[in-house]
Design a protein around this motif. Structure first.
Motif, PDB file in Angstrom:
ATOM      1  N   LEU A 143       8.950   1.024 -11.334  1.00  0.00           N
ATOM      2  CA  LEU A 143       9.115   1.987 -10.244  1.00  0.00           C
ATOM      3  C   LEU A 143       9.106   1.281  -8.896  1.00  0.00           C
ATOM      4  CD1 LEU A 143       9.328   5.009  -9.573  1.00  0.00           C
ATOM      5  CD2 LEU A 143       6.840   5.057  -9.451  1.00  0.00           C
ATOM      6  N   GLU A 144      10.191   1.452  -8.168  1.00  0.00           N
ATOM      7  CA  GLU A 144      10.299   0.847  -6.847  1.00  0.00           C
ATOM      8  C   GLU A 144       9.811   1.821  -5.782  1.00  0.00           C
ATOM      9  OE1 GLU A 144      14.264  -0.384  -4.937  1.00  0.00           O
ATOM     10  OE2 GLU A 144      13.602  -2.143  -6.085  1.00  0.00           O
ATOM     11  N   SER A 145      10.303   3.064  -5.821  1.00  0.00           N
ATOM     12  CA  SER A 145       9.856   4.088  -4.875  1.00  0.00           C
ATOM     13  C   SER A 145      10.213   5.468  -5.424  1.00  0.00           C
ATOM     14  CB  SER A 145      10.494   3.895  -3.497  1.00  0.00           C
ATOM     15  OG  SER A 145      11.884   4.159  -3.556  1.00  0.00           O
ATOM     16  N   MET A 146       9.530   6.452  -4.891  1.00  0.00           N
ATOM     17  CA  MET A 146       9.772   7.823  -5.345  1.00  0.00           C
ATOM     18  C   MET A 146       9.599   8.768  -4.168  1.00  0.00           C
ATOM     19  SD  MET A 146       8.305   9.481  -8.763  1.00  0.00           S
ATOM     20  CE  MET A 146       6.684   9.763  -8.167  1.00  0.00           C
ATOM     21  N   ASP A 147      10.554   9.675  -4.009  1.00  0.00           N
ATOM     22  CA  ASP A 147      10.481  10.691  -2.969  1.00  0.00           C
ATOM     23  C   ASP A 147      10.818  12.025  -3.632  1.00  0.00           C
ATOM     24  OD1 ASP A 147      10.743  12.400  -0.815  1.00  0.00           O
ATOM     25  OD2 ASP A 147      11.851  10.956   0.415  1.00  0.00           O
ATOM     26  N   VAL A 148       9.766  12.710  -4.112  1.00  0.00           N
ATOM     27  CA  VAL A 148       9.961  13.959  -4.845  1.00  0.00           C
ATOM     28  C   VAL A 148      10.584  15.026  -3.945  1.00  0.00           C
ATOM     29  CG1 VAL A 148       8.782  15.766  -6.154  1.00  0.00           C
ATOM     30  CG2 VAL A 148       8.083  13.402  -6.422  1.00  0.00           C
ATOM     31  N   ALA A 149      10.233  15.037  -2.666  1.00  0.00           N
ATOM     32  CA  ALA A 149      10.803  16.024  -1.744  1.00  0.00           C
ATOM     33  C   ALA A 149      12.318  15.857  -1.631  1.00  0.00           C
ATOM     34  CB  ALA A 149      10.143  15.897  -0.364  1.00  0.00           C
ATOM     35  N   ARG A 150      12.787  14.611  -1.656  1.00  0.00           N
ATOM     36  CA  ARG A 150      14.229  14.340  -1.587  1.00  0.00           C
ATOM     37  C   ARG A 150      14.856  14.232  -2.962  1.00  0.00           C
ATOM     38  NH1 ARG A 150      15.164   9.327   1.565  1.00  0.00           N
ATOM     39  NH2 ARG A 150      17.333   9.899   1.338  1.00  0.00           N
TER      40      ARG A 150
END
Length: 184
Positions: A143-150
């Motif tokens: 996992l590099e990054s996560m933006d659940v809102a986007r």
């Protein structure tokens, strides 16, 4: 929900919540059928008790085995306004479903489901634009990054990981069929 339990509409359910005492009498839950386009059904808990590693639930308005059978295979979800706050780095499955998954700068597809139990990491079930399904380990190492809102999950997958479980192409299926005929 895994199976019916009893004769009065009770169902046995596997609990994936880490929150002790998460389910209570009177609480409202959403039953989400496996079919992606099927509507959710709101249920209210009338009774609950543990039984052989499962949680038996009795819902209002579900009073027979045949009514309970319609709930088998449904995923129970707690409405957003009743969710517990999660520690940083934790996510609800319903927040992950629908997210776009990227491997570095390449789009893989959208998350359709999350499966547990196959190993230490959950598997993201991702469908690409060609309608192929991929099982992507949801491991912190990838996992590099996560933006659940986007609705965006960025990963850094090892070379060849997607090809390991990828579906066969039409050419590969023909080659496989020809090879099977030659062995006969």
């Amino acid at each position: 929900m895994v199976k019916t339990q009893g004769r009065r509409g009770e169902v046995a359910s596997e609990t994936l919540s880490d929150v002790p005492g998460r389910f209570t009498i009177g609480m409202r839950l959403l039953a989400l059928p496996r079919e992606l386009d099927a509507p959710r059904r709101e249920l209210q808990v009338e009774g609950l008790w543990p039984h052989k590693g499962l949680l038996v639930l009795k819902f209002g308005g579900v009073d027979s085995i045949s009514e309970a059978e319609r709930l088998i295979g449904c995923e129970l979800q707690v409405p957003r306004d009743q969710r517990s706050r999660l520690e940083p780095g934790w996510n609800y499955v319903s927040d992950l479903v629908g997210c776009s998954v990227w491997d570095r700068d390449r789009a893989i597809g959208r998350i359709e489901d999350v499966q547990f139990g196959a190993g230490e990491a959950a598997l993201l079930i991702v469908r690409d634009t060609a309608n192929r399904l991929f099982e992507v380990p949801f491991a912190e190492a990838y996992l590099e990054s996560m933006d659940v809102a986007r609705k965006l999950v960025r990963m850094k997958l090892p070379e060849g990981m997607l090809e390991v479980n990828s579906p066969l192409t039409a050419d590969e299926k023909r080659e496989q069929a020809q090879g099977a005929r030659k062995k006969r």
